[in-house]
Write an enzyme that holds these catalytic residues in place. Structure first.
Site, PDB file in Angstrom:
ATOM      1  N   HIS A  91     -41.841  27.119  16.620  1.00 14.72           N
ATOM      2  CA  HIS A  91     -40.736  26.778  15.726  1.00 14.72           C
ATOM      3  C   HIS A  91     -40.926  25.330  15.293  1.00 14.72           C
ATOM      4  O   HIS A  91     -41.724  24.597  15.889  1.00 14.72           O
ATOM      5  CB  HIS A  91     -39.405  26.956  16.439  1.00 14.72           C
ATOM      6  N   GLU A  93     -39.175  22.577  15.629  1.00 10.01           N
ATOM      7  CA  GLU A  93     -38.926  21.562  16.655  1.00 10.01           C
ATOM      8  C   GLU A  93     -40.049  21.543  17.688  1.00 10.01           C
ATOM      9  O   GLU A  93     -40.498  20.470  18.104  1.00 10.01           O
ATOM     10  CB  GLU A  93     -37.581  21.835  17.359  1.00 10.01           C
ATOM     11  N   CYS A 121     -32.599  26.689  18.096  1.00  3.89           N
ATOM     12  CA  CYS A 121     -32.325  27.901  18.863  1.00  3.89           C
ATOM     13  C   CYS A 121     -32.325  27.516  20.345  1.00  3.89           C
ATOM     14  O   CYS A 121     -32.732  26.402  20.704  1.00  3.89           O
ATOM     15  CB  CYS A 121     -33.377  28.966  18.556  1.00  3.89           C
ATOM     16  N   CYS A 124     -35.717  26.111  21.516  1.00  3.37           N
ATOM     17  CA  CYS A 124     -36.011  24.763  21.007  1.00  3.37           C
ATOM     18  C   CYS A 124     -35.111  23.715  21.641  1.00  3.37           C
ATOM     19  O   CYS A 124     -35.574  22.639  22.019  1.00  3.37           O
ATOM     20  CB  CYS A 124     -35.892  24.738  19.489  1.00  3.37           C
TER      21      CYS A 124
END
Length: 195
Positions: A91, A93, A121, A124
């Site tokens: 992701h 991040e 999320c 993350c």
């Protein structure tokens, strides 16, 4: 009343009037400085979020972009973009954290802030907590992503932070929210969206 040609007392002003007036002026100056800092911080937050948006535009179907900033200097230390087509955990991040760690293996992560186009999320946000990044700024919320049909685990970043006993980052929502929302509204229907 005049005494030796000078005004010594003004019966219409209570004792200590000038001290109170000076205190009020000092408070007003402090308030104005705080206001200027707040405006300056808002501009800085928007600038860094704009950098995260630029990263997100590199992956228009998955517009999750992130930047990590050294708070004391304003230097962007690392950038990341969603690369989940290469690896499901990449992701934005996570990509930024990995990039930062690769170049700065022994850093004090608490010196950093992270700006991301969408609320992290749980995976993350957990990585952010493990790293020790102090403050997270995001644009689009998890509930908004869900309303657009994006797959999202219904645990908010703030809850992950609150439930982390060894660290607690600050999560700040809504930075350039409309601009970030527009990225996700315009995104394609990739594998992380409901059919």
């Amino acid at each position: 009343m005049l005494s030796q040609g000078f005004i010594t007392k003004n019966p219409s002003r209570p004792a200590g009037y000038f001290n109170v007036r000076k205190q009020v002026k000092n408070l007003q100056a402090d308030y104005e400085q705080e206001w200027m800092n707040m405006i300056s911080n808002k501009q800085a937050d928007e600038y860094y979020m704009q950098q995260a948006i630029e990263m997100a535009r590199k992956a228009p179907d998955f517009p999750f972009g992130a930047v990590i900033v050294r708070r004391t200097t304003g230097e962007i230390i690392a950038k990341g973009v969603n690369r989940s087509s290469e690896n499901p955990i990449f992701h934005g991040e996570i990509d930024a954290i990995n990039s930062c760690a690769a170049v700065n293996p022994s850093i004090d992560w608490s010196e950093f802030d992270l700006y991301t186009t969408a609320e992290p999320c749980p995976m993350c946000q957990s990585a952010i907590e493990w790293a020790g990044i102090s403050t997270i700024y995001y644009g689009t919320s998890i509930p908004y992503l869900q309303s657009l049909g994006w797959w999202q685990i219904g645990i908010r970043a703030e809850e992950v932070s609150r439930r982390t006993p060894f660290r607690q980052s600050t999560v700040i929502a809504g930075i350039l929210e409309l601009e970030c929302n527009a990225l996700f509204e315009a995104a394609g229907t990739g594998s992380t969206r409901l059919k």
